[in-house]
Design a protein around this motif. Structure first.
Motif, PDB file in Angstrom:
ATOM      1  N   GLN A  85       9.350   5.247 -16.793  1.00  0.00           N
ATOM      2  CA  GLN A  85       9.947   5.862 -15.698  1.00  0.00           C
ATOM      3  C   GLN A  85      10.886   4.600 -14.873  1.00  0.00           C
ATOM      4  O   GLN A  85      11.275   4.980 -13.728  1.00  0.00           O
ATOM      5  CB  GLN A  85       8.740   6.069 -14.639  1.00  0.00           C
ATOM      6  CG  GLN A  85       7.893   7.438 -14.969  1.00  0.00           C
ATOM      7  CD  GLN A  85       6.566   7.684 -14.581  1.00  0.00           C
ATOM      8  OE1 GLN A  85       5.894   6.799 -13.991  1.00  0.00           O
ATOM      9  NE2 GLN A  85       6.636   8.963 -14.132  1.00  0.00           N
ATOM     10  N   THR A  86      11.130   3.707 -15.733  1.00  0.00           N
ATOM     11  CA  THR A  86      12.289   2.767 -14.927  1.00  0.00           C
ATOM     12  C   THR A  86      13.402   3.640 -15.090  1.00  0.00           C
ATOM     13  O   THR A  86      14.019   3.944 -16.089  1.00  0.00           O
ATOM     14  CB  THR A  86      12.265   1.476 -15.933  1.00  0.00           C
ATOM     15  OG1 THR A  86      11.180   0.614 -15.716  1.00  0.00           O
ATOM     16  CG2 THR A  86      13.539   0.736 -15.488  1.00  0.00           C
ATOM     17  N   SER A  87      14.143   3.589 -13.811  1.00  0.00           N
ATOM     18  CA  SER A  87      15.215   4.555 -13.720  1.00  0.00           C
ATOM     19  C   SER A  87      15.907   4.344 -12.403  1.00  0.00           C
ATOM     20  O   SER A  87      15.410   3.754 -11.668  1.00  0.00           O
ATOM     21  CB  SER A  87      14.865   6.110 -13.903  1.00  0.00           C
ATOM     22  OG  SER A  87      15.919   6.970 -14.113  1.00  0.00           O
ATOM     23  N   MET A  88      16.978   5.020 -12.263  1.00  0.00           N
ATOM     24  CA  MET A  88      17.554   5.344 -10.936  1.00  0.00           C
ATOM     25  C   MET A  88      17.323   6.701 -10.381  1.00  0.00           C
ATOM     26  O   MET A  88      17.599   7.695 -10.995  1.00  0.00           O
ATOM     27  CB  MET A  88      19.340   5.322 -11.057  1.00  0.00           C
ATOM     28  CG  MET A  88      19.934   5.833  -9.693  1.00  0.00           C
ATOM     29  SD  MET A  88      19.887   4.659  -8.217  1.00  0.00           S
ATOM     30  CE  MET A  88      21.060   3.582  -8.472  1.00  0.00           C
ATOM     31  N   TYR A  89      16.636   6.740  -9.304  1.00  0.00           N
ATOM     32  CA  TYR A  89      16.047   7.839  -8.662  1.00  0.00           C
ATOM     33  C   TYR A  89      17.012   8.513  -7.562  1.00  0.00           C
ATOM     34  O   TYR A  89      17.324   7.569  -6.615  1.00  0.00           O
ATOM     35  CB  TYR A  89      14.693   7.770  -8.177  1.00  0.00           C
ATOM     36  CG  TYR A  89      13.692   7.823  -9.348  1.00  0.00           C
ATOM     37  CD1 TYR A  89      13.406   6.437  -9.967  1.00  0.00           C
ATOM     38  CD2 TYR A  89      13.039   8.961  -9.985  1.00  0.00           C
ATOM     39  CE1 TYR A  89      12.464   6.173 -11.106  1.00  0.00           C
ATOM     40  CE2 TYR A  89      12.329   8.757 -10.953  1.00  0.00           C
ATOM     41  CZ  TYR A  89      12.187   7.385 -11.670  1.00  0.00           C
ATOM     42  OH  TYR A  89      11.129   7.321 -12.690  1.00  0.00           O
ATOM     43  N   LEU A  90      17.582   9.623  -7.436  1.00  0.00           N
ATOM     44  CA  LEU A  90      18.365  10.196  -6.692  1.00  0.00           C
ATOM     45  C   LEU A  90      17.767  11.366  -6.037  1.00  0.00           C
ATOM     46  O   LEU A  90      17.251  12.461  -6.491  1.00  0.00           O
ATOM     47  CB  LEU A  90      19.722  10.659  -7.293  1.00  0.00           C
ATOM     48  CG  LEU A  90      20.370   9.402  -7.715  1.00  0.00           C
ATOM     49  CD1 LEU A  90      21.240   9.748  -8.860  1.00  0.00           C
ATOM     50  CD2 LEU A  90      21.300   8.929  -6.779  1.00  0.00           C
ATOM     51  N   CYS A  91      17.775  11.476  -4.551  1.00  0.00           N
ATOM     52  CA  CYS A  91      17.382  12.500  -3.779  1.00  0.00           C
ATOM     53  C   CYS A  91      18.582  13.178  -3.174  1.00  0.00           C
ATOM     54  O   CYS A  91      19.606  12.807  -3.184  1.00  0.00           O
ATOM     55  CB  CYS A  91      16.602  11.698  -2.483  1.00  0.00           C
ATOM     56  SG  CYS A  91      16.074  13.137  -1.420  1.00  0.00           S
ATOM     57  N   ALA A  92      18.407  14.678  -3.113  1.00  0.00           N
ATOM     58  CA  ALA A  92      19.774  15.224  -2.686  1.00  0.00           C
ATOM     59  C   ALA A  92      19.060  16.392  -1.705  1.00  0.00           C
ATOM     60  O   ALA A  92      18.149  17.042  -1.782  1.00  0.00           O
ATOM     61  CB  ALA A  92      20.553  15.872  -3.828  1.00  0.00           C
TER      62      ALA A  92
END
Lengths: 111, 114
Positions: A85-92
């Motif tokens: 789950q290492t990642s870039m998380y983006l909310c929109a």
């Protein structure tokens, strides 16, 4: 201007920890989204919400849950963080049209 | 299954020349297409869009072309500038069904060489 903010820009967590990622938008948008971005895979939808307390699974919901108690706030929860789950998380967020407005992202590292 | 595809992971262009970024899709229900631009450590920002009833939309240096029969769209940037260096994502939507989510491609990293 639409503003979408995310609680942290960088986060480091240990395997097994419970992780909360917060997202707030200030434009009274009904719809909010959580994506993760990984190299070579683009943006993949985890969950979205079209109203308070309403949620729908996206393409990769496994290992995640969400909460939307107020219209402006959409939280992503990793119940037990894992290294994949290492990642870039983006909310929109969006209102009526198809354009989504993104926050700056949270770079999560799970060790 | 990837419904929106960007087959070129990267593209390098000299400053002042044209950049052409390509995108293919498989779902004929898509009726609205968008391009987003993303700098490192920032969220994607909306760039330009096109409805399926059009075949071209222009906004300053940016033009998007849609070829529905080929299920192909492209983004042209003329002239390219070093500040255009970023990752570009193509996205598609089905407006007529009121679908909420966008389908994104995998992105193309554009490098504009001064």
């Amino acid at each position: 201007d639409v503003k979408v903010t995310q609680s942290s820009r960088y986060l480091v967590k240990r395997t097994g920890e419970k992780v909360f990622l917060e997202c707030v938008q200030d434009m009274d948008h009904e719809n909010m989204f959580w994506y993760r971005q990984d190299p070579g895979l683009g943006l993949r939808l985890i969950y979205f919400s079209y109203d308070v307390k309403m949620k729908e699974k996206g393409d990769i919901p496994e290992g995640y849950s969400v909460s939307r108690e107020k219209k402006e706030r959409f939280s992503l929860i990793l119940e037990s963080a894992s290294t994949n789950q290492t990642s870039m998380y983006l909310c929109a967020s969006r209102r009526q049209g198809p354009e989504q407005y993104f926050g700056p992202g949270t770079r999560l590292t799970v060790t | 299954d990837q419904q929106v595809k960007q087959n070129s992971p990267s593209l390098s262009v000299q400053e002042g020349r044209i950049s052409i970024l390509n995108c293919d899709y498989t779902n004929s229900m898509f009726d609205y297409f968008l391009w987003y631009k993303k700098y490192p450590a920032e969220g994607p920002t909306f760039l330009i869009s096109i409805s399926s009833i059009k075949d071209k939309n222009e906004d300053g240096r940016f033009t998007v072309f849609l070829n529905k029969s080929a299920k192909h769209l492209s983004l042209h940037i003329v002239p390219s500038q070093p500040g255009d260096s970023a990752v570009y994502f193509c996205a598609a939507n089905i407006i007529q069904t009121g679908a909420n989510n966008l389908f994104f491609g995998t992105g193309t990293r554009l490098t504009v060489i001064p």
